[in-house]
Design a protein around this motif. Sequence first.
Motif, mmCIF file in Angstrom:
data_model
loop_
_atom_site.group_PDB
_atom_site.id
_atom_site.type_symbol
_atom_site.label_atom_id
_atom_site.label_comp_id
_atom_site.label_asym_id
_atom_site.label_seq_id
_atom_site.Cartn_x
_atom_site.Cartn_y
_atom_site.Cartn_z
ATOM 1 N N ILE A 139 41.087 43.230 29.944
ATOM 2 C CA ILE A 139 41.555 42.328 30.994
ATOM 3 C C ILE A 139 40.382 41.842 31.829
ATOM 4 O O ILE A 139 40.273 40.651 32.147
ATOM 5 C CB ILE A 139 42.634 43.006 31.865
ATOM 6 N N ASP A 154 33.807 49.271 37.512
ATOM 7 C CA ASP A 154 34.964 48.407 37.740
ATOM 8 C C ASP A 154 34.605 46.924 37.808
ATOM 9 O O ASP A 154 35.437 46.102 38.190
ATOM 10 C CB ASP A 154 35.661 48.811 39.039
ATOM 11 N N ARG A 202 37.833 45.045 39.141
ATOM 12 C CA ARG A 202 39.106 45.750 39.011
ATOM 13 C C ARG A 202 39.481 46.428 40.324
ATOM 14 O O ARG A 202 38.645 47.053 40.977
ATOM 15 C CB ARG A 202 39.023 46.814 37.906
ATOM 16 N N ASN A 203 40.721 46.289 40.690
ATOM 17 C CA ASN A 203 41.248 47.011 41.839
ATOM 18 C C ASN A 203 41.269 48.496 41.472
ATOM 19 O O ASN A 203 41.800 48.870 40.430
ATOM 20 C CB ASN A 203 42.661 46.520 42.155
ATOM 21 N N LEU A 252 43.085 50.807 42.245
ATOM 22 C CA LEU A 252 44.432 51.333 42.059
ATOM 23 C C LEU A 252 45.036 50.925 40.712
ATOM 24 O O LEU A 252 46.035 51.495 40.283
ATOM 25 C CB LEU A 252 45.341 50.873 43.202
ATOM 26 N N ASP A 253 44.437 49.927 40.048
ATOM 27 C CA ASP A 253 44.948 49.461 38.759
ATOM 28 C C ASP A 253 44.400 50.323 37.627
ATOM 29 O O ASP A 253 43.300 50.880 37.736
ATOM 30 C CB ASP A 253 44.531 48.007 38.510
ATOM 31 N N PRO A 254 45.150 50.417 36.520
ATOM 32 C CA PRO A 254 44.634 51.178 35.373
ATOM 33 C C PRO A 254 43.431 50.468 34.766
ATOM 34 O O PRO A 254 43.295 49.240 34.871
ATOM 35 C CB PRO A 254 45.811 51.195 34.395
ATOM 36 N N SER A 255 42.561 51.220 34.143
ATOM 37 C CA SER A 255 41.370 50.651 33.521
ATOM 38 C C SER A 255 41.739 50.076 32.150
ATOM 39 O O SER A 255 42.060 50.815 31.222
ATOM 40 C CB SER A 255 40.289 51.720 33.369
ATOM 41 N N VAL A 256 41.703 48.744 32.045
ATOM 42 C CA VAL A 256 41.939 48.038 30.785
ATOM 43 C C VAL A 256 40.783 47.050 30.640
ATOM 44 O O VAL A 256 40.858 45.915 31.114
ATOM 45 C CB VAL A 256 43.305 47.308 30.772
#
Length: 89
Positions: free
Chosen positions: A52, A18, A42-43, A45-49
Amino acid sequence: MSATKQWSITVDIDEQEDTTLANVSLRTPTGHEVSGVGHAQRNPLDPSVPEIGDELAVSRALRNLAERLLHTTEKDIAGATGEPAHLHR
């Protein structure tokens, strides 16, 4: 006197789970090099993109590089004029 110059920036991105780390380096034709670093997390809880994380880490690295280049410019101005230099950010 007019001149066209080209400076190159290298961007290296390292992704591990992440976390994304970006390193950017600028090399001038005279061999002067300035680098910057950026980090994105990356949080969970957020989707893996991954794109971004890349964009965020690289934008932060470029901002860091810009600050370092401004600092270098201030030192160069001070060296040339013998007076302290403070550039607007």
